[in-house]
Design a protein around this motif. Sequence first.
Motif, PDB file in Angstrom:
ATOM      1  N   THR A 156       6.943   4.850  -1.201  1.00  0.00           N
ATOM      2  CA  THR A 156       7.328   6.211  -0.819  1.00  0.00           C
ATOM      3  C   THR A 156       6.984   7.194  -1.926  1.00  0.00           C
ATOM      4  O   THR A 156       6.412   8.262  -1.675  1.00  0.00           O
ATOM      5  CB  THR A 156       8.837   6.270  -0.511  1.00  0.00           C
ATOM      6  OG1 THR A 156       9.140   5.314   0.504  1.00  0.00           O
ATOM      7  CG2 THR A 156       9.254   7.649  -0.063  1.00  0.00           C
ATOM      8  N   LEU A 157       7.326   6.826  -3.159  1.00  0.00           N
ATOM      9  CA  LEU A 157       7.026   7.681  -4.306  1.00  0.00           C
ATOM     10  C   LEU A 157       5.514   7.885  -4.456  1.00  0.00           C
ATOM     11  O   LEU A 157       5.050   8.996  -4.725  1.00  0.00           O
ATOM     12  CB  LEU A 157       7.620   7.060  -5.574  1.00  0.00           C
ATOM     13  CG  LEU A 157       7.602   7.892  -6.841  1.00  0.00           C
ATOM     14  CD1 LEU A 157       8.280   9.239  -6.631  1.00  0.00           C
ATOM     15  CD2 LEU A 157       8.279   7.123  -7.962  1.00  0.00           C
TER      16      LEU A 157
ATOM     17  N   VAL B 136       2.705   4.261 -11.008  1.00  0.00           N
ATOM     18  CA  VAL B 136       3.484   4.334  -9.761  1.00  0.00           C
ATOM     19  C   VAL B 136       2.658   3.795  -8.595  1.00  0.00           C
ATOM     20  O   VAL B 136       3.145   3.000  -7.789  1.00  0.00           O
ATOM     21  CB  VAL B 136       3.954   5.781  -9.479  1.00  0.00           C
ATOM     22  CG1 VAL B 136       4.498   5.917  -8.059  1.00  0.00           C
ATOM     23  CG2 VAL B 136       4.999   6.211 -10.495  1.00  0.00           C
TER      24      VAL B 136
END
Length: 164
Positions: free
Chosen positions: A6-7, A146
């Motif tokens: 999601t990030l 990320v």
Amino acid sequence: MSLFGTLSDVLVQLERWASRGLVVLFVGLIAVNVAMRYLAGRPLVFAEELAAILLVWLTLVAVSISIRDKAQIGVTLLLNMLPRRVQMWVDLQIWALIAIMLALLLQAGLGWVTSPSVGFEQVITTGWAKAPFFWIFPIFCLTALVHVLAHLSTAVAALRGASA
């Protein structure tokens, strides 16, 4: 979808907008400098140096996006000959190694941009401090990390799903 997934999805949208803005700034700066040089006879003295800084920023943002999109060139001839489960293990290990590398680069990058020696560096043509421009390196390491952690979590989930 995992937290990192999601990030990563949110982050890549910001990166795409940032890359668009950087392209506009880069092209605009070059166009204005060409116009100033040939029409007014007085080029912007800082244009080349600032364009180089923008190009570095654009490159690192684009690389982070390409990591998210898995757009790097890969040699998979041998990998494709292996059983599917082995391919999944190799994929997981590669993402883990990349994550470790990016974490180490992030740590080194933070140490570098916060070091006293960087605080004294200046952009030659403007006298601006270079430190704010150098922050792109740890930012890149963080954003790429990320994206890699999102791929790693996907690889772990796929391997668990194949085990079930």
